[in-house]
Design an enzyme around this catalytic site. Sequence first.
Site, mmCIF file in Angstrom:
data_model
loop_
_atom_site.group_PDB
_atom_site.id
_atom_site.type_symbol
_atom_site.label_atom_id
_atom_site.label_comp_id
_atom_site.label_asym_id
_atom_site.label_seq_id
_atom_site.Cartn_x
_atom_site.Cartn_y
_atom_site.Cartn_z
ATOM 1 N N SER A 228 0.846 -1.187 0.000
ATOM 2 C CA SER A 228 0.000 0.000 0.000
ATOM 3 C C SER A 228 0.883 1.240 0.000
ATOM 4 O O SER A 228 1.893 1.297 0.712
ATOM 5 C CB SER A 228 -0.954 -0.005 1.193
ATOM 6 O OG SER A 228 -0.249 -0.080 2.420
ATOM 7 N N GLY A 230 -0.442 4.572 0.249
ATOM 8 C CA GLY A 230 -1.151 5.733 0.750
ATOM 9 C C GLY A 230 -1.815 6.521 -0.363
ATOM 10 O O GLY A 230 -2.603 5.972 -1.150
ATOM 11 N N GLY A 267 -6.510 1.180 5.026
ATOM 12 C CA GLY A 267 -5.661 0.037 4.700
ATOM 13 C C GLY A 267 -6.298 -1.284 5.084
ATOM 14 O O GLY A 267 -6.107 -2.298 4.405
ATOM 15 N N ASP A 268 -7.065 -1.284 6.170
ATOM 16 C CA ASP A 268 -7.762 -2.497 6.595
ATOM 17 C C ASP A 268 -8.869 -2.849 5.605
ATOM 18 O O ASP A 268 -9.112 -4.026 5.314
ATOM 19 C CB ASP A 268 -8.333 -2.307 7.992
ATOM 20 C CG ASP A 268 -7.279 -1.861 8.982
ATOM 21 O OD1 ASP A 268 -6.114 -2.280 8.833
ATOM 22 O OD2 ASP A 268 -7.606 -1.074 9.895
#
Length: 339
Positions: A228, A230, A267-268
Site C-alpha cells: 500500500s 497511501g 488500509g484495513d
Amino acid sequence: MKTVVTVTPNPALDQTVRVANLALGEVNLAASLEFNAGGKGVNVAGCLADYGMTTIATGLLGAEDAAAFDAMFADKHIVDRFVRIAGRPRINVKLVDTARNETTDINLATSLPSAADVDALERRVVELAEPGRWFVLAGSLPPGVDVSFYRRITRALHAAGARVALDTSGAPLADALRADEPDGLPDLVKPNRAELEAALGRSLADDDALIHAACELVERGIAHVVVSLGERGALGVTRPSGDKASSYEGWRAAPLRVPVSSTVGAGDALVAGLVASLIEARPWPSVGQRATAFAAGKLARVGPHLPDHASLDALAAQVELVTFSVAANPPRVTQHQAV
C-alpha cells in the site's frame, strides 16, 4: 459465501474527534465525537461483514468496557470468538482535521495478556481452522507476546489446510518474512512501503525497487504481495500458474478521489477487499480494482463500514489500473498495459 476469520491480538477502542483546523497548544472546539470498536483485524471483519461474508472475529480483548465491540459484532452479525482478558481495551485517539483532511493518532497502552491468555488464543485459532478457510492475522502484538506469534499461527493454520493473510509491521512482520519453511509464510501480505523497507532492511526508493522486492517475496513462497502506497495507491504482484509460471503478474492501482470522513482503517478495508476478491476467484487485476474500491468506500465513513455492492461496483469501475508482467530471471518489468 465462505467464512473468513480475523485474528486481532491487540484490538483498540477508537475515539474519533473531528475538528476543523486543529491548532496544537490551543483550545479547539470539536465538531463531533465518536467511539468505534477497532484494531486492524476488527476493522477487516467489519468491512467483510458489510460485504456480506460470514465473519468470525477472534483475538485478545479486555473484558472491561467492551460494549462497543459487543454492539458492533451484534449489529454486523460477526461471530465473536475473542478470548476475554483482564483489563480494558486500549484506546486510540484519532484527531481528524476536517479542513486539512489530516488524522493525528494518539495510541494508548494496552492491557497485558498472560501467557495463559496467549495459549488460549492459539488454541482457539487452531480450533477454527478448516481447509481452504481464509484467516486474516492483523495488527500489532501486545507487550509480552513473542514476535514469532504470527509465524507460529501461520504454520499451524497451513497444517490444517487454511490460508493466511498477514497485515502487521515492525518485528512481527520481519520475523514472518524471515520464515525458513514455506508453511511459515503467509499466502498474502500487505505492508506499506516503510513497513516493507524496515522488514527487509533496505531502501525501496522507486516503483522498480518495490516491484523487485515483491517478486522476491513471491519467489520465496508468498503467493500474493500487495504494497500500500497511501495517497499513491497500491501495487500488487503474484505469480500466475500455467504457461506464465516463469514470470510475475502485477498491477499498480491509482487511488480514487472521494470525499474523506476519516482515513483510519482505509488500509484495513484494502485487506478486506483483497481477501474477498481472492475468495471470489477474481482475476488478479480485478483484485486490485476491487480492493481499491473497498478502501475508497470506507474513506467516506468513520469506523469500519462499507457502502453497498452497487456502490462498490461503481467505484471499482472508476479505478485506474496499470498491469505489467515481470521476467523471473532476473526480475525485469517487460510489459505495461492500462486497464
